[in-house]
Write a protein that holds these residues in place. Structure first.
Motif, PDB file in Angstrom:
ATOM      1  N   PHE A 194      22.218  33.576  45.405  1.00 40.99           N
ATOM      2  CA  PHE A 194      23.396  34.523  44.957  1.00 40.99           C
ATOM      3  C   PHE A 194      24.597  34.093  45.277  1.00 40.99           C
ATOM      4  CE2 PHE A 194      23.865  36.970  49.027  1.00 40.99           C
ATOM      5  CZ  PHE A 194      22.718  36.449  49.314  1.00 40.99           C
ATOM      6  N   CYS A 195      25.898  34.606  44.831  1.00 41.51           N
ATOM      7  CA  CYS A 195      27.135  34.269  44.974  1.00 41.51           C
ATOM      8  C   CYS A 195      27.640  34.914  46.397  1.00 41.51           C
ATOM      9  CB  CYS A 195      28.030  34.298  43.787  1.00 41.51           C
ATOM     10  SG  CYS A 195      28.624  35.936  43.451  1.00 41.51           S
ATOM     11  N   GLY A 196      27.210  36.237  46.422  1.00 42.31           N
ATOM     12  CA  GLY A 196      27.765  37.067  47.608  1.00 42.31           C
ATOM     13  C   GLY A 196      28.908  37.859  47.157  1.00 42.31           C
ATOM     14  N   VAL A 197      29.652  37.582  46.237  1.00 38.58           N
ATOM     15  CA  VAL A 197      31.041  38.455  45.926  1.00 38.58           C
ATOM     16  C   VAL A 197      31.319  38.752  44.515  1.00 38.58           C
ATOM     17  CG1 VAL A 197      32.216  37.189  47.737  1.00 38.58           C
ATOM     18  CG2 VAL A 197      32.155  36.160  45.206  1.00 38.58           C
ATOM     19  N   CYS A 198      30.141  38.636  43.600  1.00 39.62           N
ATOM     20  CA  CYS A 198      30.312  39.221  42.263  1.00 39.62           C
ATOM     21  C   CYS A 198      30.021  40.705  42.243  1.00 39.62           C
ATOM     22  CB  CYS A 198      29.334  38.364  41.185  1.00 39.62           C
ATOM     23  SG  CYS A 198      27.574  39.168  41.596  1.00 39.62           S
ATOM     24  N   PHE A 199      30.551  41.310  41.066  1.00 38.78           N
ATOM     25  CA  PHE A 199      30.019  42.740  40.940  1.00 38.78           C
ATOM     26  C   PHE A 199      28.830  43.074  41.416  1.00 38.78           C
ATOM     27  CE2 PHE A 199      28.705  46.473  38.341  1.00 38.78           C
ATOM     28  CZ  PHE A 199      29.776  47.299  38.284  1.00 38.78           C
ATOM     29  N   ASN A 200      27.496  42.625  41.183  1.00 40.18           N
ATOM     30  CA  ASN A 200      26.253  43.014  41.548  1.00 40.18           C
ATOM     31  C   ASN A 200      26.279  42.609  43.170  1.00 40.18           C
ATOM     32  OD1 ASN A 200      25.602  44.414  39.251  1.00 40.18           O
ATOM     33  ND2 ASN A 200      24.565  42.555  38.489  1.00 40.18           N
ATOM     34  N   CYS A 201      26.487  41.457  43.297  1.00 38.48           N
ATOM     35  CA  CYS A 201      26.376  41.099  44.844  1.00 38.48           C
ATOM     36  C   CYS A 201      27.116  41.950  45.803  1.00 38.48           C
ATOM     37  CB  CYS A 201      26.771  39.497  45.164  1.00 38.48           C
ATOM     38  SG  CYS A 201      25.759  38.196  44.611  1.00 38.48           S
ATOM     39  N   ALA A 202      28.312  42.353  45.436  1.00 34.54           N
ATOM     40  CA  ALA A 202      29.137  43.120  46.440  1.00 34.54           C
ATOM     41  C   ALA A 202      28.528  44.368  46.558  1.00 34.54           C
ATOM     42  CB  ALA A 202      30.529  43.347  45.605  1.00 34.54           C
ATOM     43  N   ALA A 206      20.538  40.233  41.060  1.00 33.07           N
ATOM     44  CA  ALA A 206      21.051  40.166  39.831  1.00 33.07           C
ATOM     45  C   ALA A 206      22.464  39.730  39.885  1.00 33.07           C
ATOM     46  CB  ALA A 206      21.373  41.771  39.512  1.00 33.07           C
ATOM     47  N   CYS A 207      22.616  38.650  40.832  1.00 30.10           N
ATOM     48  CA  CYS A 207      23.935  37.818  40.898  1.00 30.10           C
ATOM     49  C   CYS A 207      24.307  37.466  39.462  1.00 30.10           C
ATOM     50  CB  CYS A 207      23.886  36.700  41.665  1.00 30.10           C
ATOM     51  SG  CYS A 207      25.306  35.830  41.962  1.00 30.10           S
ATOM     52  N   LEU A 208      25.535  37.393  39.159  1.00 29.57           N
ATOM     53  CA  LEU A 208      26.310  37.098  37.877  1.00 29.57           C
ATOM     54  C   LEU A 208      26.890  35.878  37.666  1.00 29.57           C
ATOM     55  CD1 LEU A 208      27.541  40.889  37.314  1.00 29.57           C
ATOM     56  CD2 LEU A 208      25.621  39.887  36.265  1.00 29.57           C
ATOM     57  N   ARG A 209      27.070  35.192  38.753  1.00 33.97           N
ATOM     58  CA  ARG A 209      27.621  33.983  38.985  1.00 33.97           C
ATOM     59  C   ARG A 209      26.925  32.607  39.220  1.00 33.97           C
ATOM     60  NH1 ARG A 209      31.544  33.912  43.350  1.00 33.97           N
ATOM     61  NH2 ARG A 209      32.645  32.110  42.386  1.00 33.97           N
ATOM     62  N   VAL A 210      25.706  32.886  39.791  1.00 35.81           N
ATOM     63  CA  VAL A 210      24.871  31.754  40.292  1.00 35.81           C
ATOM     64  C   VAL A 210      24.435  30.848  39.028  1.00 35.81           C
ATOM     65  CG1 VAL A 210      22.719  33.084  40.584  1.00 35.81           C
ATOM     66  CG2 VAL A 210      23.180  31.042  42.114  1.00 35.81           C
TER      67      VAL A 210
HETATM   68 ZN   LIG Z   1      26.802  37.176  42.679  1.00 40.65          ZN
END
Ligand SMILES: [Zn+2]
Ligand SMILES: [Zn+2]
Length: 393
Positions: free
Chosen positions: A88-96, A102-106
């Motif tokens: 996961f990216c750690g900062v997208c809408f879902n990660c936040a 459900a990370c939206l960027r990875v």
């Molecule tokens: Zn993310």
């Protein structure tokens, strides 16, 4: 580097492949010290989920950071880290929001990503000497100690098996004094039962059909329930009747369990013929077993595409006939899905470091990476008593 490579259905090989390297500024490369073999690896191995030949397998890795890109700030060369399976990216809408699975960027255009799983992005696996970790600041859980110390097996289970087991108890809302039944006593099921115990459950039933798994369940303090001895729902109701002497008004109605966990998924065995699959069986049983107002957590995998669906009850697109009405009428809360690693990994690490938890007790086999083809075969055939195998690199 050497890596375990998927060749064809029921064929893996240890081969030389191009070294993992830092490809983006946020990456690190980890030299793997342990990687674990998982039932999910068998979904690829068995040709069910469309893995491509050449894929480097493994999503449960532990190791030492070997090199880091210039945009990595939180981990550095030499750090001991475990790598949660779901990237996961750690900062997208879902990660936040902590919904890291459900990370939206990875994996752009998709929800979530993972190492070495078809449909979960191009990320090579950790059953290899080296592995590339994207968004390394988010995806490395830093650990104390040194490779091969007494925590090596405990820590590698944070990558997937224990976080998934813990997540299952979150999905099933397990709390102090609950009665809990976990279907499946593979690594995830045993660690779900173990998590339920840590959370204060009063009774934990562990349902399976393999001797060594049932033995391990008993060793860890759960009540083993052997499907080969008959309907597990009736067995658990009978065990509970024998146990609860005092009766509150209506308690007979509540003779099942308050929390049920499916740690089997789409490869459930049909009870009318244990040699056959029936993906509905465990959900059907849990719908009968869970008490009114209870909770159901589904952590077993259900795949969106199945190349060889079970003739009875299976569908290539993952559709299932499930007893919604029974669950509705009982008011059962149902929770689903992959673990949000970010919510749990550091908590579970701290339970290990403080001595409160030793999940590594479930590991039964240590192997060299060279032995991967043999151990995949034996794990797949459920022989040799393999509950959880860890490759020591
Ligand atoms: Zn993310
Ligand atoms: Zn796994």
């Amino acid at each position: 580097m050497k890596a375990v490579v998927f060749k064809a259905t029921r064929e893996v090989a240890v081969e030389d492949v191009p070294d993992a390297r830092v490809e983006r500024d946020e990456d690190v490369v980890v030299r793997v010290t342990s990687s674990a073999l998982c039932g999910t690896d068998l979904h690829m191995y068995d040709g069910r989920t469309g893995a491509s030949p050449g894929m480097v397998l493994g999503h449960e890795g532990l190791g030492i950071v070997e090199s880091a890109g210039p945009a990595v700030h939180r981990v550095q060369r030499g750090d001991r880290v475990v790598l949660p399976a779901h990237i996961f990216c750690g900062v997208c809408f879902n990660c936040a929001r902590g919904d890291s699975a459900a990370c939206l960027r990875v994996h752009p255009g998709h929800v979530g990503g993972a190492y070495a799983m078809p449909g979960m992005g191009p990320f090579r696996g950790s059953q290899a000497e080296l592995v590339r970790v994207p968004f390394a600041d988010a995806n490395c859980v830093v650990l104390p100690g040194t490779p091969g110390d007494e925590y090596e097996d405990d820590f590698v289970l944070i990558a997937d098996a224990w976080v998934t087991g813990w997540h299952a108890t979150e999905l099933a809302g397990v709390r102090a004094a609950d009665t809990v039944a976990v279907f499946g006593a593979g690594a995830v099921g045993l660690l779900a039962a173990y998590s339920a115990q840590l959370r204060g459950a009063s009774e934990v039933y562990s349902v399976d059909l393999i001797d060594e798994r049932l033995d391990k369940a008993a060793e860890l303090g759960f009540v083993p329930v052997d499907v080969r001895q008959g309907d597990p729902v009736e067995q658990i109701r009978e065990l509970r009747r024998a146990r609860t002497g005092a009766r509150l008004p209506g308690e007979e109605e509540m003779g099942g369990v308050m929390a049920g966990i499916d740690a089997v998924g789409f490869q459930a065995r049909s009870r009318s013929d244990l040699g056959k699959e029936d993906p509905r069986q465990v959900i059907d049983d849990l719908a009968r077993l869970i008490n009114p107002t209870g909770r159901l957590g589904i952590a077993g995998v259900f795949t969106a595409t199945d190349a060889a669906p079970a003739p009875e009850g299976g569908h290539a697109d993952g559709s299932l006939h499930v007893p919604w009405a029974a669950l509705f009428n009982k008011g059962v809360t149902v929770g689903f899905g992959r673990t949000h690693d970010r919510r749990y990994t550091t908590h579970l690490r701290d339970l290990i470091i403080s001595g409160r938890a030793r999940p590594g007790q479930i590991v039964t086999h240590h192997e060299s990476l060279e032995n991967a083809p043999g151990i995949y075969d034996r794990f797949d055939r459920r022989v040799d008593g393999i509950v959880k195998a860890v490759f020591r690199h």
